[in-house]
Design a protein around this motif. Structure first.
Motif, PDB file in Angstrom:
ATOM      1  N   VAL A   9      36.595  49.012  50.937  1.00 37.93           N
ATOM      2  CA  VAL A   9      35.945  48.788  49.629  1.00 37.93           C
ATOM      3  C   VAL A   9      37.148  49.825  48.802  1.00 37.93           C
ATOM      4  CG1 VAL A   9      34.108  50.106  48.227  1.00 37.93           C
ATOM      5  CG2 VAL A   9      33.799  48.731  49.849  1.00 37.93           C
ATOM      6  N   ARG A  10      37.445  50.961  49.529  1.00 39.83           N
ATOM      7  CA  ARG A  10      38.507  51.802  48.738  1.00 39.83           C
ATOM      8  C   ARG A  10      39.945  51.049  48.505  1.00 39.83           C
ATOM      9  NH1 ARG A  10      39.250  57.188  48.478  1.00 39.83           N
ATOM     10  NH2 ARG A  10      41.447  57.618  48.014  1.00 39.83           N
ATOM     11  N   THR A  11      40.267  50.236  49.734  1.00 39.63           N
ATOM     12  CA  THR A  11      41.507  49.417  49.316  1.00 39.63           C
ATOM     13  C   THR A  11      41.226  48.430  48.268  1.00 39.63           C
ATOM     14  OG1 THR A  11      41.961  49.560  51.610  1.00 39.63           O
ATOM     15  CG2 THR A  11      43.253  47.879  50.401  1.00 39.63           C
ATOM     16  N   LYS A  56      27.296  60.551  46.423  1.00 38.52           N
ATOM     17  CA  LYS A  56      28.256  61.053  45.616  1.00 38.52           C
ATOM     18  C   LYS A  56      29.289  61.307  46.571  1.00 38.52           C
ATOM     19  CE  LYS A  56      29.521  65.190  43.248  1.00 38.52           C
ATOM     20  NZ  LYS A  56      29.082  66.683  42.713  1.00 38.52           N
ATOM     21  N   LYS A  57      29.200  61.544  47.806  1.00 41.23           N
ATOM     22  CA  LYS A  57      29.955  61.743  48.828  1.00 41.23           C
ATOM     23  C   LYS A  57      30.724  60.306  49.142  1.00 41.23           C
ATOM     24  CE  LYS A  57      30.663  63.379  53.276  1.00 41.23           C
ATOM     25  NZ  LYS A  57      29.913  63.451  54.451  1.00 41.23           N
ATOM     26  N   ASP A  58      30.069  59.328  49.244  1.00 45.62           N
ATOM     27  CA  ASP A  58      30.248  58.033  49.394  1.00 45.62           C
ATOM     28  C   ASP A  58      31.477  57.533  48.263  1.00 45.62           C
ATOM     29  OD1 ASP A  58      29.160  57.804  51.837  1.00 45.62           O
ATOM     30  OD2 ASP A  58      27.285  56.900  50.632  1.00 45.62           O
ATOM     31  N   CYS A  59      31.099  57.791  47.046  1.00 43.41           N
ATOM     32  CA  CYS A  59      31.729  57.707  45.850  1.00 43.41           C
ATOM     33  C   CYS A  59      33.222  58.060  46.149  1.00 43.41           C
ATOM     34  CB  CYS A  59      30.997  57.833  44.693  1.00 43.41           C
ATOM     35  SG  CYS A  59      29.734  57.065  44.163  1.00 43.41           S
ATOM     36  N   GLY A 116      37.032  56.120  46.332  1.00 45.54           N
ATOM     37  CA  GLY A 116      37.647  56.237  44.953  1.00 45.54           C
ATOM     38  C   GLY A 116      36.843  55.976  43.714  1.00 45.54           C
ATOM     39  N   PHE A 117      35.525  55.946  43.614  1.00 44.12           N
ATOM     40  CA  PHE A 117      34.871  55.603  42.764  1.00 44.12           C
ATOM     41  C   PHE A 117      34.646  56.945  41.631  1.00 44.12           C
ATOM     42  CE2 PHE A 117      32.158  52.195  44.737  1.00 44.12           C
ATOM     43  CZ  PHE A 117      33.391  51.523  45.012  1.00 44.12           C
ATOM     44  N   MET A 129      28.326  50.956  48.190  1.00 48.45           N
ATOM     45  CA  MET A 129      29.562  51.087  47.766  1.00 48.45           C
ATOM     46  C   MET A 129      30.296  49.670  47.369  1.00 48.45           C
ATOM     47  SD  MET A 129      30.014  54.084  47.318  1.00 48.45           S
ATOM     48  CE  MET A 129      28.392  54.295  46.870  1.00 48.45           C
ATOM     49  N   GLU A 130      29.981  48.718  48.159  1.00 43.44           N
ATOM     50  CA  GLU A 130      30.345  47.416  48.139  1.00 43.44           C
ATOM     51  C   GLU A 130      29.758  46.689  46.919  1.00 43.44           C
ATOM     52  OE1 GLU A 130      31.678  44.738  51.643  1.00 43.44           O
ATOM     53  OE2 GLU A 130      29.863  43.472  50.908  1.00 43.44           O
TER      54      GLU A 130
END
Ligand code: NAP
Length: 280
Positions: free
Chosen positions: A19-21, A51-54, A58-59, A268-269
């Motif tokens: 997701v980050r990529t 919040k940590k996942d974001c 990189g969200f 996140m996805e």
């Protein structure tokens, strides 16, 4: 033979990295707003986790912790404002909400294109008829686990214990869409053991520790435990008697470290998918 323990933590880390990529290729960071009403400590842990996942993905994220006595109109007003914001792609309302708030009105107010938790009945309808759209995070996580371990679904007997709108029912629909033969069980099911013993794939989402004992698991079945309960000692556990069931299962998910972390990754996805659609 020992079963394969399905590692939700590792899968979640892999999904978040992907997701980050993909998020880095967008012109603007995906944005998620998380709204919590009241000071429920368990919900606060979930909000902090999101919040940590974001951050990991990189969200951009915003948290709203609103007083428990907030008027419904004010909450709906905030959702409408978030609906109109260009920097917010997804809106998540932490449940449960206080009793004076009409949950149905709240979920209907979330714009369908920002409904990353898939609570709006329109989003649920898209799942029902097989249209593209968001899929609810927990059932999507259970499905992702099955896909990751290349578990064939077509023609398999799948038994889902639990018929809630957020887990059991949508998961049954998702399994059906992949051509499984699905049975949904609940508190009025006459012989739960008999039903479970027919399962090639047994999914439990009842929220009852030790509901699924080893004598309910068919030899070689695959067992997905969606539940997150506290046992008498206060320890996190699922519905399945893990150690005994593991002696019969071919694949099994642990609790913790199974479906839970993947659920967070699916949020996140979904937020990434929302951002991609908004930036088209
Ligand atoms: P829920 O709304 O309470 O629904 C529970 C369902 O299980 C109901 O359909 C209920 O049947 C059925 N059930 C309860 N006891 C049963 C029994 N003894 N025999 C057969 N069926 C029984 O719960 P939920 O929100 O779907 O959550 C279910 C579990 O998943 C909970 O442990 C929750 O913490 C967990 N969960 C985990 C995640 C995650 O990220 N892993 C996310 C969400 C939820 P009736 O309809 O007849 O009452």
């Amino acid at each position: 033979m020992a079963p394969i323990k399905m590692d939700g933590k590792a899968l979640a880390a892999k999904i978040k990295e992907e997701v980050r990529t993909r998020a880095e290729q967008l012109s603007r960071r995906p944005g998620l707003a998380v709204v919590m009403v009241g000071e429920d400590p368990a919900s606060k842990v979930y909000v902090d986790g999101k919040k940590k996942d974001c951050e990991q993905c990189g969200f951009y994220s915003e948290e709203y912790i609103l007083p428990a006595e907030i008027a419904q109109e004010e909450l709906l007003g905030l959702i409408e404002e978030l609906n109109s914001r260009a920097d917010i792609d997804g809106i998540l309302i932490q449940h449960p909400l206080p009793g004076h708030i009409d949950e149905k009105a709240v979920v209907r107010t979330i714009a369908v294109d920002k409904d990353v938790d898939c609570f709006n009945p329109y989003s649920v309808g898209q799942l029902l008829v097989g249209e593209e759209g968001f899929r609810p995070c927990t059932p999507a996580a259970a499905m992702r686990m099955l896909h990751e371990y290349e578990i064939p679904l077509s023609g398999k007997n799948c038994v889902v214990v639990g018929r809630s709108n957020i887990v059991g029912k949508p998961l049954a629909l998702m399994l059906l869409a992949e051509h499984a033969t699905v049975t949904i069980c609940h508190t009025r099911t006459r012989d739960l053991k008999e039903q479970c013993l027919r399962a090639d794939i047994l999914v439990s989402a009842a929220g009852r520790p030790s509901l699924i004992t080893a004598d309910m698991v068919k030899e070689g079945a695959m067992v997905v435990d969606v539940a997150m309960n506290r046992n008498k000692a206060g320890k996190l556990c699922g519905d399945v008697d893990y150690d005994a069931a593991a002696e019969k299962a071919s694949y099994i998910t642990p609790v913790p470290g199974g479906v839970g972390p993947v659920t967070r990754a699916m949020l996140m996805e979904n937020t990434l998918l929302a951002a991609q659609a908004h930036q088209k």
